[in-house]
Design a protein around this motif. Structure first.
Motif, short mmCIF file in Angstrom:
data_model
loop_
_atom_site.label_atom_id
_atom_site.label_comp_id
_atom_site.label_asym_id
_atom_site.label_seq_id
_atom_site.Cartn_x
_atom_site.Cartn_y
_atom_site.Cartn_z
N LYS A 57 0.83 -1.21 0.00
CA LYS A 57 0.00 0.00 0.00
C LYS A 57 0.86 1.26 0.00
CE LYS A 57 -3.93 -2.15 2.16
NZ LYS A 57 -5.30 -1.82 2.23
N VAL A 58 1.93 1.23 0.78
CA VAL A 58 2.84 2.37 0.81
C VAL A 58 3.52 2.54 -0.55
CG1 VAL A 58 4.96 3.29 1.84
CG2 VAL A 58 3.22 2.22 3.30
N ALA A 59 4.02 1.43 -1.10
CA ALA A 59 4.69 1.47 -2.40
C ALA A 59 3.74 1.97 -3.48
CB ALA A 59 5.23 0.09 -2.76
N GLN A 60 2.52 1.47 -3.48
CA GLN A 60 1.56 1.89 -4.50
C GLN A 60 1.20 3.37 -4.36
OE1 GLN A 60 -1.16 -1.34 -3.71
NE2 GLN A 60 -0.57 -2.37 -5.61
N ALA A 61 1.17 3.88 -3.13
CA ALA A 61 0.92 5.31 -2.93
C ALA A 61 2.06 6.14 -3.52
CB ALA A 61 0.75 5.61 -1.45
#
Length: 121
Positions: A57-61
């Motif tokens: 989720k962090v990477a995709q953000a």
């Protein structure tokens, strides 16, 4: 004693990537210098199984605001990157994209061979 990635300074991190890239014959493309992930630790994009969902989720953000998101995803699909988040897409989600890419490459190769055969007859 060798420090962990979190103990390294930014300069050391960059040197580490260059050395690893040489070892693995990594193709560094010009767009890679523009990625939002460029100076971040790779743990976010290549998390351990236990941290994978939260890290994804962090990477995709991060990827969602990256100016080279499309180039990154294209690179991962073309090179068959089996791990990590590339262009905001998980490895699992890229499998279908990779299959489609390979199918298209085979079709192009068949067409090229057919054209070559027609040209030589």
């Amino acid at each position: 004693m060798v420090g962990t990635m979190t103990d390294r300074k930014k300069k050391d991190l960059k040197d580490y990537r260059i050395d690893l890239g040489d070892l693995l014959q990594f193709e560094e493309a010009p767009w890679m210098k523009l990625g939002k992930c460029r100076d971040l630790e790779t743990d976010v994009f290549f998390a351990d199984a236990g941290d994978a969902a939260a890290a994804a989720k962090v990477a995709q953000a991060i990827c969602s605001i990256c100016p080279v998101k499309a180039e990154c995803l294209d690179y991962a699909v073309r090179h068959g990157c089996e791990y990590g988040i590339w262009g905001g897409v998980t490895a699992y989600a890229r499998k279908d994209l990779r299959r489609e890419f390979i199918k298209e490459q085979r079709e192009h190769e068949r067409e090229r061979i057919e054209l070559d055969n027609l040209a030589t007859t």
